[in-house]
Design a protein around this motif. Structure first.
Motif, mmCIF file in Angstrom:
data_model
loop_
_atom_site.group_PDB
_atom_site.id
_atom_site.type_symbol
_atom_site.label_atom_id
_atom_site.label_comp_id
_atom_site.label_asym_id
_atom_site.label_seq_id
_atom_site.Cartn_x
_atom_site.Cartn_y
_atom_site.Cartn_z
ATOM 1 N N ARG A 1 -0.623 -7.936 -5.161
ATOM 2 C CA ARG A 1 -1.530 -6.819 -5.333
ATOM 3 C C ARG A 1 -2.586 -7.193 -6.431
ATOM 4 N NH1 ARG A 1 2.392 -1.765 -6.434
ATOM 5 N NH2 ARG A 1 2.692 -1.430 -4.296
ATOM 6 N N GLU B 1 -2.835 6.833 3.697
ATOM 7 C CA GLU B 1 -3.621 6.781 4.864
ATOM 8 C C GLU B 1 -2.937 5.299 5.546
ATOM 9 O OE1 GLU B 1 -4.664 6.317 1.755
ATOM 10 O OE2 GLU B 1 -6.700 5.437 1.430
ATOM 11 N N VAL B 2 -2.465 4.438 4.748
ATOM 12 C CA VAL B 2 -1.928 3.314 5.463
ATOM 13 C C VAL B 2 -0.512 3.516 5.895
ATOM 14 C CG1 VAL B 2 -1.289 0.992 5.276
ATOM 15 C CG2 VAL B 2 -3.058 1.815 3.800
ATOM 16 N N SER C 1 -0.905 4.362 -0.883
ATOM 17 C CA SER C 1 -1.879 4.742 -0.042
ATOM 18 C C SER C 1 -1.592 5.552 1.271
ATOM 19 C CB SER C 1 -2.969 3.660 0.429
ATOM 20 O OG SER C 1 -3.187 2.859 -0.662
ATOM 21 N N VAL D 1 -8.680 1.725 3.495
ATOM 22 C CA VAL D 1 -8.089 2.137 1.881
ATOM 23 C C VAL D 1 -9.240 2.727 1.116
ATOM 24 C CG1 VAL D 1 -6.719 1.365 0.135
ATOM 25 C CG2 VAL D 1 -6.580 0.383 2.649
ATOM 26 N N GLY D 2 -8.964 4.075 0.906
ATOM 27 C CA GLY D 2 -9.868 4.776 0.159
ATOM 28 C C GLY D 2 -11.294 4.685 0.788
ATOM 29 N N PHE E 1 0.651 -1.169 0.043
ATOM 30 C CA PHE E 1 -0.041 0.064 0.064
ATOM 31 C C PHE E 1 0.988 1.253 0.108
ATOM 32 C CE2 PHE E 1 -2.480 -3.499 1.808
ATOM 33 C CZ PHE E 1 -3.847 -3.134 0.683
#
Ligand SMILES: Nc1nc2c(ncn2[C@@H]2O[C@H](COP(=O)(O)OP(=O)(O)OP(=O)(O)O)[C@@H](O)[C@H]2O)c(=O)[nH]1
Ligand SMILES: [Mg+2]
Length: 176
Positions: free
Chosen positions: A172, A35-36, A33, A55-56, A30
Protein backbone atom coordinates in the motif's frame (compact mmCIF):
# COMPACT_ATOMS: atom_id res chain seq x y z
CA UNK A 1 -12.77 -0.79 -23.92
CA UNK A 2 -16.05 0.78 -25.05
CA UNK A 3 -17.40 0.32 -21.55
CA UNK A 4 -14.35 1.69 -19.74
CA UNK A 5 -14.95 4.93 -17.83
CA UNK A 6 -13.44 8.06 -19.37
CA UNK A 7 -9.69 8.19 -18.68
CA UNK A 8 -10.04 11.18 -16.37
CA UNK A 9 -8.39 9.83 -13.20
CA UNK A 10 -5.03 8.12 -12.75
CA UNK A 11 -5.49 4.35 -12.95
CA UNK A 12 -3.79 1.24 -11.54
CA UNK A 13 -4.44 -2.32 -12.69
CA UNK A 14 -3.83 -5.83 -11.40
CA UNK A 15 -3.01 -8.65 -13.77
CA UNK A 16 -1.91 -12.27 -13.38
CA UNK A 17 -2.92 -15.90 -13.97
CA UNK A 18 -6.45 -16.96 -13.14
CA UNK A 19 -6.77 -17.82 -9.45
CA UNK A 20 -3.45 -16.14 -8.51
CA UNK A 21 -5.28 -13.86 -6.06
CA UNK A 22 -5.85 -10.56 -7.89
CA UNK A 23 -9.32 -9.90 -6.55
CA UNK A 24 -8.28 -11.02 -3.05
CA UNK A 25 -5.30 -8.67 -3.01
CA UNK A 26 -7.43 -5.75 -4.16
CA UNK A 27 -9.90 -6.53 -1.40
CA UNK A 28 -7.08 -6.62 1.18
CA UNK A 29 -5.43 -3.44 -0.10
CA UNK A 30 -8.70 -1.51 -0.21
CA UNK A 31 -10.38 -2.98 2.86
CA UNK A 32 -11.11 0.54 4.09
CA UNK A 33 -12.74 1.67 0.84
CA UNK A 34 -16.37 0.45 0.86
CA UNK A 35 -16.81 1.37 -2.81
CA UNK A 36 -14.33 -1.35 -3.82
CA UNK A 37 -16.56 -4.42 -3.91
CA UNK A 38 -14.49 -7.12 -5.59
CA UNK A 39 -15.64 -10.70 -5.96
CA UNK A 40 -13.30 -13.51 -4.94
CA UNK A 41 -13.81 -17.15 -5.86
CA UNK A 42 -12.18 -20.57 -5.52
CA UNK A 43 -12.96 -21.24 -9.17
CA UNK A 44 -10.23 -20.06 -11.56
CA UNK A 45 -11.51 -17.76 -14.28
CA UNK A 46 -14.00 -16.10 -11.98
CA UNK A 47 -13.41 -12.49 -13.01
CA UNK A 48 -14.61 -12.37 -16.62
CA UNK A 49 -14.50 -8.68 -17.41
CA UNK A 50 -12.34 -5.75 -16.50
CA UNK A 51 -13.90 -4.27 -13.37
CA UNK A 52 -13.30 -0.58 -12.77
CA UNK A 53 -13.59 0.84 -9.24
CA UNK A 54 -13.32 4.49 -8.41
CA UNK A 55 -11.41 4.98 -5.16
CA UNK A 56 -12.57 8.23 -3.57
CA UNK A 57 -12.06 11.01 -6.08
CA UNK A 58 -8.41 10.21 -6.55
CA UNK A 59 -7.94 7.23 -8.82
CA UNK A 60 -9.49 4.20 -10.47
CA UNK A 61 -8.39 0.62 -10.02
CA UNK A 62 -9.00 -2.22 -12.40
CA UNK A 63 -9.50 -5.84 -11.44
CA UNK A 64 -8.61 -7.85 -14.55
CA UNK A 65 -9.68 -11.30 -15.59
CA UNK A 66 -6.85 -13.81 -15.29
CA UNK A 67 -4.82 -15.38 -18.08
CA UNK A 68 -4.10 -19.10 -18.46
CA UNK A 69 -6.52 -21.75 -17.22
CA UNK A 70 -10.19 -20.86 -17.90
CA UNK A 71 -9.31 -17.37 -19.04
CA UNK A 72 -12.14 -15.65 -20.92
CA UNK A 73 -11.86 -16.29 -24.64
CA UNK A 74 -11.52 -12.62 -25.48
CA UNK A 75 -8.79 -12.07 -22.87
CA UNK A 76 -5.99 -11.19 -25.25
CA UNK A 77 -7.94 -8.67 -27.33
CA UNK A 78 -9.47 -7.11 -24.25
CA UNK A 79 -6.35 -6.78 -22.13
CA UNK A 80 -3.88 -6.01 -24.90
CA UNK A 81 -6.09 -3.20 -26.14
CA UNK A 82 -6.43 -1.87 -22.61
CA UNK A 83 -2.70 -1.94 -21.86
CA UNK A 84 -1.79 -0.38 -25.16
CA UNK A 85 -4.41 2.34 -25.24
CA UNK A 86 -5.05 3.41 -21.68
CA UNK A 87 -3.31 6.75 -21.38
CA UNK A 88 -4.14 7.25 -17.69
CA UNK A 89 -2.65 3.88 -16.63
CA UNK A 90 -0.05 4.85 -14.06
CA UNK A 91 0.96 1.54 -12.51
CA UNK A 92 0.43 -2.12 -13.27
CA UNK A 93 0.78 -4.86 -10.68
CA UNK A 94 1.75 -8.24 -12.08
CA UNK A 95 0.90 -11.00 -9.63
CA UNK A 96 2.55 -14.41 -9.62
CA UNK A 97 1.96 -17.33 -7.28
CA UNK A 98 4.49 -17.47 -4.43
CA UNK A 99 4.21 -21.26 -4.28
CA UNK A 100 4.58 -21.92 -8.01
CA UNK A 101 6.91 -19.07 -8.94
CA UNK A 102 6.93 -17.69 -12.48
CA UNK A 103 5.03 -19.86 -14.96
CA UNK A 104 5.15 -19.87 -18.75
CA UNK A 105 2.11 -17.60 -19.05
CA UNK A 106 3.69 -15.14 -16.60
CA UNK A 107 6.65 -14.87 -18.93
CA UNK A 108 4.27 -14.08 -21.78
CA UNK A 109 2.66 -11.35 -19.67
CA UNK A 110 6.09 -9.90 -18.85
CA UNK A 111 6.99 -9.88 -22.54
CA UNK A 112 3.78 -8.03 -23.32
CA UNK A 113 4.39 -5.36 -20.66
CA UNK A 114 8.00 -4.96 -21.76
CA UNK A 115 6.99 -4.67 -25.41
CA UNK A 116 4.40 -1.97 -24.64
CA UNK A 117 6.84 -0.13 -22.36
CA UNK A 118 4.50 -0.27 -19.37
CA UNK A 119 6.06 0.23 -15.92
CA UNK A 120 5.04 -2.56 -13.55
CA UNK A 121 5.55 -3.96 -10.08
CA UNK A 122 5.89 -7.70 -9.49
CA UNK A 123 4.06 -9.27 -6.53
CA UNK A 124 4.26 -12.84 -5.22
CA UNK A 125 0.93 -13.96 -3.72
CA UNK A 126 -0.25 -16.67 -1.31
CA UNK A 127 3.00 -16.65 0.64
CA UNK A 128 1.16 -18.19 3.62
CA UNK A 129 1.02 -21.39 1.57
CA UNK A 130 4.73 -21.63 0.77
CA UNK A 131 7.32 -23.11 3.11
CA UNK A 132 10.17 -20.74 3.92
CA UNK A 133 12.65 -22.67 1.79
CA UNK A 134 10.39 -22.77 -1.23
CA UNK A 135 9.50 -19.11 -0.89
CA UNK A 136 13.15 -18.09 -0.59
CA UNK A 137 14.00 -20.12 -3.66
CA UNK A 138 11.19 -18.50 -5.67
CA UNK A 139 12.08 -15.01 -4.44
CA UNK A 140 15.71 -15.42 -5.48
CA UNK A 141 14.72 -16.74 -8.91
CA UNK A 142 12.25 -13.92 -9.54
CA UNK A 143 14.68 -11.26 -8.33
CA UNK A 144 17.36 -12.60 -10.64
CA UNK A 145 14.85 -12.63 -13.49
CA UNK A 146 13.81 -9.01 -12.82
CA UNK A 147 17.42 -7.89 -12.75
CA UNK A 148 18.60 -9.74 -15.82
CA UNK A 149 15.58 -9.82 -18.12
CA UNK A 150 13.38 -6.80 -17.52
CA UNK A 151 13.53 -3.08 -18.20
CA UNK A 152 10.15 -1.83 -17.03
CA UNK A 153 9.87 -3.78 -13.78
CA UNK A 154 10.28 -1.97 -10.47
CA UNK A 155 13.36 -3.55 -8.83
CA UNK A 156 11.68 -4.32 -5.52
CA UNK A 157 9.65 -7.51 -5.37
CA UNK A 158 6.63 -7.52 -3.02
CA UNK A 159 5.46 -10.60 -1.10
CA UNK A 160 1.88 -10.78 0.12
CA UNK A 161 -0.71 -12.97 1.73
CA UNK A 162 -4.21 -11.62 1.36
CA UNK A 163 -5.42 -14.18 3.89
CA UNK A 164 -2.98 -13.24 6.64
CA UNK A 165 -2.63 -9.63 5.42
CA UNK A 166 1.15 -9.92 5.37
CA UNK A 167 2.96 -7.52 3.08
CA UNK A 168 -0.28 -5.70 2.30
CA UNK A 169 0.60 -2.55 4.21
CA UNK A 170 4.06 -2.38 2.65
CA UNK A 171 2.57 -2.69 -0.82
CA UNK A 172 0.00 0.00 0.00
CA UNK A 173 2.68 2.47 1.01
CA UNK A 174 5.66 1.55 -1.19
CA UNK A 175 4.22 -0.16 -4.24
CA UNK A 176 2.62 2.87 -5.82
N1 LIG B 1 -3.97 -19.14 1.12
C1 LIG B 1 -4.24 -18.08 0.34
N2 LIG B 1 -5.24 -18.12 -0.55
C2 LIG B 1 -5.48 -17.04 -1.30
C3 LIG B 1 -4.71 -15.86 -1.20
N3 LIG B 1 -5.16 -14.96 -2.10
C4 LIG B 1 -6.20 -15.57 -2.74
N4 LIG B 1 -6.39 -16.82 -2.26
C5 LIG B 1 -7.42 -17.78 -2.70
O1 LIG B 1 -7.23 -18.08 -4.07
C6 LIG B 1 -8.48 -18.21 -4.75
C7 LIG B 1 -8.56 -17.25 -5.92
O2 LIG B 1 -8.57 -15.92 -5.45
P1 LIG B 1 -9.07 -14.69 -6.36
O3 LIG B 1 -8.68 -13.47 -5.62
O4 LIG B 1 -10.49 -14.85 -6.74
O5 LIG B 1 -8.14 -14.90 -7.64
P2 LIG B 1 -8.14 -14.07 -9.01
O6 LIG B 1 -6.72 -13.90 -9.42
O7 LIG B 1 -8.96 -12.84 -8.89
O8 LIG B 1 -8.83 -15.15 -9.99
P3 LIG B 1 -9.63 -14.88 -11.38
O9 LIG B 1 -10.61 -13.78 -11.17
O10 LIG B 1 -10.28 -16.21 -11.62
O11 LIG B 1 -8.61 -14.57 -12.42
C8 LIG B 1 -9.56 -17.97 -3.68
O12 LIG B 1 -9.97 -19.22 -3.17
C9 LIG B 1 -8.82 -17.16 -2.62
O13 LIG B 1 -9.38 -17.32 -1.33
C10 LIG B 1 -3.64 -15.83 -0.24
O14 LIG B 1 -2.91 -14.85 -0.07
N5 LIG B 1 -3.46 -16.97 0.50
MG1 LIG C 1 -10.60 -12.21 -9.90
Amino acid sequence: MDHAPPPALPEVCFIGRSNVGKSSLIRALFSLSPEVEVRVSKTPGHTKKMNFFKVGKYFTLVDMPGYGYRAPRDFVEMVEAYLQERRNLKRTFLLADGVLGLQKTDHIAVEMLEEFGIPYVMVLTKIDRASRGLLLNNVLKVQEFIKEKTQGCFPQLFLVSSVEFSGVHLLRTKGG
